[in-house]
Structure formats: C-alpha cells, structure tokens
Design a protein around this motif. Structure first.
Motif, PDB file in Angstrom:
ATOM      1  N   ASP A   1     -13.434  -9.381  -0.878  1.00  0.00           N
ATOM      2  CA  ASP A   1     -12.792  -8.262  -0.178  1.00  0.00           C
ATOM      3  C   ASP A   1     -11.852  -8.881   0.854  1.00  0.00           C
ATOM      4  OD1 ASP A   1     -13.758  -5.054   0.099  1.00  0.00           O
ATOM      5  OD2 ASP A   1     -12.461  -5.845   1.685  1.00  0.00           O
TER       6      ASP A   1
ATOM      7  N   ASP B   1      -7.595 -11.793  -0.708  1.00  0.00           N
ATOM      8  CA  ASP B   1      -6.630 -10.701  -0.705  1.00  0.00           C
ATOM      9  C   ASP B   1      -6.051 -10.599  -2.113  1.00  0.00           C
ATOM     10  OD1 ASP B   1      -4.503  -8.990  -0.443  1.00  0.00           O
ATOM     11  OD2 ASP B   1      -3.871  -9.789   1.500  1.00  0.00           O
TER      12      ASP B   1
ATOM     13  N   THR C   1     -18.400   3.094  -0.296  1.00  0.00           N
ATOM     14  CA  THR C   1     -18.964   2.637  -1.563  1.00  0.00           C
ATOM     15  C   THR C   1     -20.404   3.130  -1.652  1.00  0.00           C
ATOM     16  OG1 THR C   1     -19.342   0.715  -2.974  1.00  0.00           O
ATOM     17  CG2 THR C   1     -19.740   0.387  -0.642  1.00  0.00           C
TER      18      THR C   1
ATOM     19  N   GLU D   1     -21.733  -2.407  -5.162  1.00  0.00           N
ATOM     20  CA  GLU D   1     -21.225  -2.471  -6.526  1.00  0.00           C
ATOM     21  C   GLU D   1     -21.772  -3.706  -7.256  1.00  0.00           C
ATOM     22  OE1 GLU D   1     -16.971  -1.189  -7.322  1.00  0.00           O
ATOM     23  OE2 GLU D   1     -16.823  -3.372  -7.187  1.00  0.00           O
TER      24      GLU D   1
ATOM     25  N   ASN E   1     -11.738   1.793  -7.255  1.00  0.00           N
ATOM     26  CA  ASN E   1     -11.290   2.495  -6.058  1.00  0.00           C
ATOM     27  C   ASN E   1     -10.572   1.563  -5.081  1.00  0.00           C
ATOM     28  OD1 ASN E   1     -12.695   4.920  -7.024  1.00  0.00           O
ATOM     29  ND2 ASN E   1     -14.508   3.682  -6.639  1.00  0.00           N
TER      30      ASN E   1
ATOM     31  N   TYR F   1       0.850  -1.196   0.000  1.00  0.00           N
ATOM     32  CA  TYR F   1       0.000   0.000   0.000  1.00  0.00           C
ATOM     33  C   TYR F   1       0.883   1.243   0.000  1.00  0.00           C
ATOM     34  CZ  TYR F   1      -3.996  -2.981   1.156  1.00  0.00           C
ATOM     35  OH  TYR F   1      -4.971  -3.948   1.125  1.00  0.00           O
TER      36      TYR F   1
ATOM     37  N   ARG G   1     -22.167   4.149  -8.108  1.00  0.00           N
ATOM     38  CA  ARG G   1     -21.188   5.200  -7.828  1.00  0.00           C
ATOM     39  C   ARG G   1     -20.634   5.689  -9.170  1.00  0.00           C
ATOM     40  NH1 ARG G   1     -16.140   3.867  -3.807  1.00  0.00           N
ATOM     41  NH2 ARG G   1     -15.386   5.983  -3.505  1.00  0.00           N
TER      42      ARG G   1
HETATM   43  C1  LIG Z   1     -12.988   2.287  -1.307  1.00  0.00           C
HETATM   44  S1  LIG Z   1     -13.538   0.642  -1.218  1.00  0.00           S
HETATM   45  C2  LIG Z   1     -14.153   0.409  -2.851  1.00  0.00           C
HETATM   46  C3  LIG Z   1     -15.496  -0.255  -2.854  1.00  0.00           C
HETATM   47  C4  LIG Z   1     -16.104  -0.412  -4.227  1.00  0.00           C
HETATM   48  N1  LIG Z   1     -15.241  -1.137  -5.100  1.00  0.00           N
HETATM   49  C5  LIG Z   1     -16.448   0.924  -4.852  1.00  0.00           C
HETATM   50  O1  LIG Z   1     -15.686   1.438  -5.649  1.00  0.00           O
HETATM   51  O2  LIG Z   1     -17.492   1.458  -4.524  1.00  0.00           O
HETATM   52  C6  LIG Z   1     -12.013  -0.249  -1.205  1.00  0.00           C
HETATM   53  C7  LIG Z   1     -12.199  -1.723  -0.803  1.00  0.00           C
HETATM   54  O3  LIG Z   1     -11.030  -2.416  -1.150  1.00  0.00           O
HETATM   55  C8  LIG Z   1     -10.802  -3.380  -0.151  1.00  0.00           C
HETATM   56  N2  LIG Z   1      -9.399  -3.775  -0.179  1.00  0.00           N
HETATM   57  C9  LIG Z   1      -8.311  -3.095   0.239  1.00  0.00           C
HETATM   58  N3  LIG Z   1      -7.208  -3.849   0.102  1.00  0.00           N
HETATM   59  C10 LIG Z   1      -7.596  -5.026  -0.443  1.00  0.00           C
HETATM   60  C11 LIG Z   1      -6.915  -6.208  -0.826  1.00  0.00           C
HETATM   61  N4  LIG Z   1      -5.592  -6.358  -0.655  1.00  0.00           N
HETATM   62  N5  LIG Z   1      -7.637  -7.239  -1.353  1.00  0.00           N
HETATM   63  C12 LIG Z   1      -8.975  -7.133  -1.524  1.00  0.00           C
HETATM   64  N6  LIG Z   1      -9.678  -6.039  -1.166  1.00  0.00           N
HETATM   65  C13 LIG Z   1      -8.997  -4.997  -0.613  1.00  0.00           C
HETATM   66  C14 LIG Z   1     -11.174  -2.650   1.123  1.00  0.00           C
HETATM   67  O4  LIG Z   1     -11.432  -3.551   2.182  1.00  0.00           O
HETATM   68  C15 LIG Z   1     -12.407  -1.889   0.659  1.00  0.00           C
HETATM   69  O5  LIG Z   1     -13.584  -2.596   0.939  1.00  0.00           O
END
Ligand SMILES: C[S@@+](CC[C@H](N)C(=O)[O-])C[C@H]1O[C@@H](n2cnc3c(N)ncnc32)[C@H](O)[C@@H]1O
Length: 459
Positions: free
Chosen positions: A144, A198, A75, A117, A215, A28, A79
C-alpha cells in the motif's frame, strides 16, 4: 478525461505534494480528489487552495491527516462474499492444479489497506491445501502507498466489529481472541511481506499467480488506470489471474486481459504486451528515476527464467538463489534452503567431481566438464561453470554455478564415435576386398599368359 475543473491553485497543491512530499496524486480523478481536499479544508476553516498550501507547508502533521482522507482505507474480510466464494471454488483450485505439489504460490494484494484482503485469501488457500503446506508454499506480498495503514496491517489484530464477516468456525481456526482483539494465525501471518509500494511509480512484483487489486483503480483517471493495467500484466505469470473490485471495469482498448468471470471481475492474462507498453513503462519509470529498479527487475526475471539452471551460494555455503530451471531440474523444496549447499544434490555432484571447496574459487571462473548425474531415466552430463561474485573491494561474496546440460551433445558425440568406428571398419573391409580383387586379377592375368603360351606351342 476526469479533470473538468482543473485550476492552477489546485495543481500547485498537487505539485507541492509530488515534489516536496514525494506523494504523486496527479493520476487520481480530479473531481474526487478536490472533494476530499475540500473536506479537509472545511474542517480547518480554510477557504482557498492557496491558503491550504500555506497551511500544509507550515503544519507538517497535516500531510498525514490529508492522506488519510484521500487514500480511503475502507476494507473488510471477505468483502463481496459471493466473489470470494467464486474464487475459492473456481480460481484457487486452478492455481493449485497448475503446480507441482511443492511449487510456490505467489500472490500480491496491491492497495491492501489494513490487510483483511490478504488474510481472507490466506484463509481460503489454507482451506484448500492445509495450513502447513500454505506456510511452506505461499508467498504473499501486501502493499500500500500508506505507511501508517501498513503498520496496522502488520499487527494483524482486529476488533469485534471488523471480524463480523468471518464465519465462526474460521474465526476459531484462524484467530486467537486476546485482550487487544482477534489476532490472525501467526504462522500464516508470516507468509506475508508487507511493504510500502506506490502502484503509480514503483516497479511491479513479478511471477504472480494471483494479483488482487480491489477498489483501488477506481480512484485513478483513465490514463493512469491503463498504465497500471500494463504493470499488472507485467507482474502476472502467463497462467496468472487478476482480481479487481466489484465496481471496477477494464477500460483498455486492447485485450491484454480476458474475463474469466465478469460478474466477479476475475481476469486471465490475454494478449501479450507490445513494445510501446514496455517503452511507456520504461519512460514513466525513467521520469521518476526508477530506471534502476526496472532494470534490476528485468535482470532478475531474465535470470529466473533462463533455460540454464543457475544457483547462487554465499561465502558460508548457504544457497541464496536458484532459478526456475534449477528448481525444476533438481526438484528443490523449501526445506532444502535450510541446508548448506554441499548437502544438496547439485552440491554433492560438484563434490564428487572435484575435492575443491566452494569458497576457494577466488578470482576466476572454473569450468567442470562431464559432471555426471545418474537418474532413473539415464545418465545426464553437465558442464558446470563456477564463477566468483566479488564486491567492489574484490572481496568474495559467494559463487554462482551454472549447470549447462550436455546430455544430448554427449549422446551425439558417442553416436558420432560409433559411426566413425563403423566407417573405419567398413573402409578396412573395403581395402581387404580391394586387395583380394587385385590378387584375383593378377592370378587371372597369369592364367591368361599361361594359356597364350600353350596355344603358341601347339601351333
Ligand atoms: C478502498 S482501499 C481498498 C482496500 C482493499 N483492497 C479492499 O478492496 O478491501 C484503497 C487502498 O488503496 C491504497 N492506495 C491508493 N493509492 C495507491 C497507490 N498509488 N499505490 C498503492 N496503494 C494505493 C489506499 O492507501 C487504500 O489503502
């Protein structure tokens, strides 16, 4: 690079999370990550990363509170409305047009947060092909890394505030108002498999028609983004689409994706992956002891896409697997999966060839030759190999059946037979002509001799 302020104390924190809590945040963006950790530290009045590490070790509940802050779960339904309109008008029709009427449509919402979504997408698909067909054909994966957020997504229940973006006619059609909130259409809901996944370390899904990852990439550093894009390429079908978030751009130097619409961040698969991509994927997974998953995934894909039609049938005669070629050959529908295998066309073909029951193939393979299938286009011939599947204790779990199409060979063999017969007939003719010639020759000789004698007598 996105790590201008790397400090050993902060890296020690990430190390602890990675190795002791199984949560790898090293990919990250550092600056964002640090801000989020500091936000948590301020609310706990902790002044150093070391202090926070100690706190994390001694307060197990803090881990979830931290994750909630780090994995921003924001979310909403539809969106960036305009983008969803584009998807409905341009992309979904293309996906549908590329398929047979009963063929499955596979979608993956990666980083799905509370599920809006994937539910938005299901509404658009149901509008395009109807709810019933959607329930039959659509296979959704919504994943997720945050288990707690997935539990909410599975509930499919949304407050008044959360459904404001849903047009009122769709609200009526696809939701039921209850005391707990608006509940999403239960049959459509059942088309979604939610799972913890993940993106950085777990093997990607496969044969996906539409991959939505919006996102999420934005939180990762460039190197991790690039490796996620390789995984997305791997997950998509050749005709598949990738749908990113409004502020996300593709940072790859190679064109493994080509833009369909840049404004809406919709891409198609571009250049093929190179060996180094597969190796990098393999190497990363090896590091994370996930090699078995990718091998299984590879193996599964190889079976799915094998040119030989294959079925797997369990010991109770239930069809539990059919690869693409098998589906194509016998035109299986989702409904067929509910019936015992012997009631399906491939099962009936075997039954017409042998009276032996499927579950009596205990310890060795059996090859059935010349299994005939009559179709409006003509007769097809198959060599069917039935092989038992045994567990480690050599108990029969079921069987696999491989249908090798021999129609062309059969036709060639027949043509060869005809050509042989013709050759034989012709050589017989030739022999007859030769003997006729010989007789004629002998007659000529006799005639010549007779003429010679009469000439001698005259002289
Ligand atoms: C800002 S939200 C986006 C939600 C949706 N995709 C949207 O655009 O409305 C980001 C999501 O990514 C997930 N996330 C972050 N790191 C991740 C990873 N390594 N693997 C899977 N999901 C992850 C977070 O838990 C979160 O639910």
């Amino acid at each position: 690079m996105n790590s201008p302020q790397i400090t050993p104390e902060f890296e020690a924190l990430l190390d602890y999370l990675k190795h002791e809590r199984g949560c790898d945040l090293t990919g990250y963006k550092r600056a964002t990550l640090m801000r989020r950790f500091e936000y948590r530290m301020q609310s706990l009045e902790i002044g150093s990363y070391q202090g926070y590490l100690q706190y994390l070790r001694s307060h197990s509940e803090e881990y979830l509170a931290l994750l909630e802050v780090v994995l921003i779960n924001v979310t909403s339904f539809f969106r960036d409305q305009e983008t969803w309109d584009y998807l409905a008008a341009e992309v979904i029709p293309q996906i549908i047009a590329s398929k047979q009427p009963d063929e499955p449509i596979r979608v993956w919402s990666a980083g799905c947060a509370t599920g809006q979504e994937i539910y938005s997408l299901l509404i658009l698909l149901a509008e395009a092909i109807g709810i019933e067909s959607c329930v039959q054909r659509v296979q959704c994966y919504a994943t997720d890394v945050d288990e707690a957020i997935l539990a909410q997504a599975r509930q499919a229940t949304f407050s008044d505030l959360r459904i404001t973006n849903v047009p009122s006619d769709w609200l009526q059609k696809y939701f039921q108002a209850t005391e707990q909130g608006y509940v999403f259409h239960p049959s459509l809901r059942r088309t979604v498999v939610f799972g913890r996944h993940d993106l950085v370390k777990d093997a990607p899904m496969s044969r996906i028609d539409l991959l939505i990852c919006r996102n999420v990439l934005i939180y990762f550093n460039l190197e991790t983004q690039a490796s996620l894009l390789v995984r997305f390429h791997f997950a998509l079908k050749t005709t598949g689409f990738l749908f990113l978030g409004k502020s996300e751009t593709l940072i790859l130097d190679r064109k493994i994706f080509t833009p369909i619409n840049l404004k809406h961040r919709i891409y198609a698969k571009g250049l093929n992956l190179e060996l180094k991509d597969h190796l990098s994927l393999d190497f990363k997974l090896r590091q994370q002891e996930n090699i078995l998953t990718i091998q299984k995934h590879f193996w599964q894909t190889a079976t799915e896409t094998s040119p030989i039609a294959q079925f797997a049938v369990d010991a109770h005669d239930r069809l539990i697997g059919a690869n693409e070629q098998a589906n194509l050959l016998f035109g299986l529908t989702l409904d067929d999966w509910k019936h015992p295998f012997y009631e399906l066309e491939p099962g009936k073909l075997i039954a017409s060839h042998t009276s032996r029951k499927f579950n009596t193939y205990p310890y060795h393979s059996v090859v059935l030759k010349d299994v005939q299938r009559n179709t409006p286009q003509g007769t097809q011939y198959f060599e069917v190999t039935i092989a038992p599947v045994l567990n480690a204790k050599r108990q029969l779990l079921g069987i696999t059946l491989a249908f090798l199409d021999q129609t062309n060979c059969k036709q060639l063999a027949q043509q060869l037979q005809w050509a042989d017969a013709e050759l034989e007939r012709m050589s017989e003719c030739l022999e007859a002509t030769q003997s006729e010639l010989e007789v004629a020759h002998q007659k000529m000789q006799l005639l010549d001799q007779a003429r010679g004698l009469s000439r001698d007598e005259e002289s």
